[in-house]
Design a protein around this motif. Structure first.
Motif, short mmCIF file in Angstrom:
data_model
loop_
_atom_site.label_atom_id
_atom_site.label_comp_id
_atom_site.label_asym_id
_atom_site.label_seq_id
_atom_site.Cartn_x
_atom_site.Cartn_y
_atom_site.Cartn_z
N LEU A 87 8.13 -27.04 -27.34
CA LEU A 87 8.83 -26.12 -26.45
C LEU A 87 10.23 -26.63 -26.12
CD1 LEU A 87 8.89 -23.56 -24.73
CD2 LEU A 87 7.76 -24.86 -22.91
N THR A 88 10.35 -27.90 -25.83
CA THR A 88 11.66 -28.50 -25.52
C THR A 88 12.62 -28.39 -26.70
OG1 THR A 88 10.60 -30.05 -23.99
CG2 THR A 88 12.82 -30.60 -24.74
N ASP A 148 12.62 -26.14 -29.00
CA ASP A 148 13.06 -24.75 -29.13
C ASP A 148 14.09 -24.38 -28.06
OD1 ASP A 148 12.77 -22.03 -30.39
OD2 ASP A 148 12.38 -21.60 -28.27
N ILE A 149 13.86 -24.82 -26.84
CA ILE A 149 14.82 -24.53 -25.77
C ILE A 149 16.18 -25.16 -26.09
CG2 ILE A 149 15.37 -24.99 -23.34
CD1 ILE A 149 12.34 -24.64 -22.78
N LEU A 150 16.17 -26.40 -26.55
CA LEU A 150 17.43 -27.06 -26.93
C LEU A 150 18.10 -26.33 -28.10
CD1 LEU A 150 16.42 -30.81 -26.60
CD2 LEU A 150 17.88 -29.47 -25.07
N ASN A 151 17.30 -25.86 -29.04
CA ASN A 151 17.82 -25.11 -30.17
C ASN A 151 18.50 -23.83 -29.70
OD1 ASN A 151 18.22 -24.53 -32.97
ND2 ASN A 151 16.49 -23.12 -32.86
N LYS A 152 17.89 -23.13 -28.75
CA LYS A 152 18.48 -21.89 -28.22
C LYS A 152 19.77 -22.18 -27.46
CE LYS A 152 14.60 -18.78 -28.30
NZ LYS A 152 14.64 -18.71 -29.73
N PHE A 153 19.77 -23.26 -26.67
CA PHE A 153 21.00 -23.64 -25.97
C PHE A 153 22.11 -23.99 -26.96
CE2 PHE A 153 18.51 -24.73 -21.99
CZ PHE A 153 19.08 -23.70 -21.23
N TRP A 154 21.73 -24.67 -28.04
CA TRP A 154 22.71 -25.04 -29.06
C TRP A 154 23.31 -23.78 -29.70
CZ3 TRP A 154 25.57 -28.96 -29.43
CH2 TRP A 154 26.25 -29.27 -30.60
N LEU A 200 6.50 -22.20 -31.70
CA LEU A 200 6.29 -21.68 -30.35
C LEU A 200 4.87 -21.15 -30.17
CD1 LEU A 200 9.69 -19.94 -29.69
CD2 LEU A 200 8.72 -21.84 -28.38
N ALA A 201 4.32 -20.56 -31.21
CA ALA A 201 2.94 -20.09 -31.14
C ALA A 201 1.98 -21.27 -30.99
CB ALA A 201 2.60 -19.28 -32.39
N SER A 259 6.67 -20.18 -23.45
CA SER A 259 6.53 -20.24 -24.91
C SER A 259 6.38 -18.84 -25.50
CB SER A 259 5.32 -21.08 -25.31
OG SER A 259 5.47 -22.40 -24.91
N LEU A 260 5.57 -18.01 -24.85
CA LEU A 260 5.35 -16.65 -25.36
C LEU A 260 6.60 -15.79 -25.24
CD1 LEU A 260 1.74 -16.04 -24.03
CD2 LEU A 260 2.45 -16.41 -26.40
N VAL A 261 7.35 -15.94 -24.15
CA VAL A 261 8.60 -15.17 -23.99
C VAL A 261 9.60 -15.58 -25.07
CG1 VAL A 261 10.60 -14.85 -22.49
CG2 VAL A 261 8.30 -14.67 -21.54
N LEU A 262 9.76 -16.88 -25.29
CA LEU A 262 10.69 -17.34 -26.32
C LEU A 262 10.22 -16.94 -27.72
CD1 LEU A 262 11.64 -20.88 -24.95
CD2 LEU A 262 13.01 -18.79 -24.92
N CYS A 263 8.91 -16.93 -27.93
CA CYS A 263 8.36 -16.49 -29.21
C CYS A 263 8.69 -15.01 -29.42
CB CYS A 263 6.86 -16.74 -29.25
SG CYS A 263 6.10 -16.47 -30.84
N GLY A 264 8.50 -14.21 -28.38
CA GLY A 264 8.84 -12.79 -28.46
C GLY A 264 10.32 -12.59 -28.73
#
Length: 107
Positions: free
Chosen positions: A19-20, A22-28, A68-69, A95-100
């Motif tokens: 999860l971390t 993915d969050i860092l990837n989205k911020f990047w 994320l799943a 996780s589910l919101v970011l997956c969506g």
């Protein structure tokens, strides 16, 4: 998946790590988008961060959805076994919101 008490913290740590990441990837991605005005420039700059074999936006998004799943499943199972129940529920929802979000970015 039955979480054995001996491995709960390790499995949970893997979920947090996924999860971390993915969050860092989205911020990047958001940071890169603030530096360029054209979408194609953003995309090229973002993809250049990955090894050549992974420089495919569709492939990266599919990998992201898959990871994320896995994180959501880990947090769901943790919640069921009452291991950090409230935190697990929150992390599962995130996780589910970011997956969506990732699924809809493919459309």
């Amino acid at each position: 998946m039955i979480m054995k008490s001996k491995y709960k913290s390790i499995i949970y740590g893997i979920g947090v790590l996924l999860l971390t990441a993915d969050i860092l990837n989205k911020f990047w991605w958001i940071y890169i988008c603030t530096r360029y005005t054209k979408f194609e420039d953003c995309k090229a700059a973002y993809l250049s961060l990955f090894p050549e074999c992974l420089q495919n936006a569709f492939l990266l998004t599919v990998i992201e959805i898959f990871l994320l799943a896995i994180a959501a499943i880990i947090f769901s199972e943790s919640k069921k076994t009452a291991y950090l129940k409230k935190l697990s529920k929150i992390l599962m929802i995130i996780s589910l919101v970011l997956c969506g979000w990732s699924v809809f970015s493919l459309m």
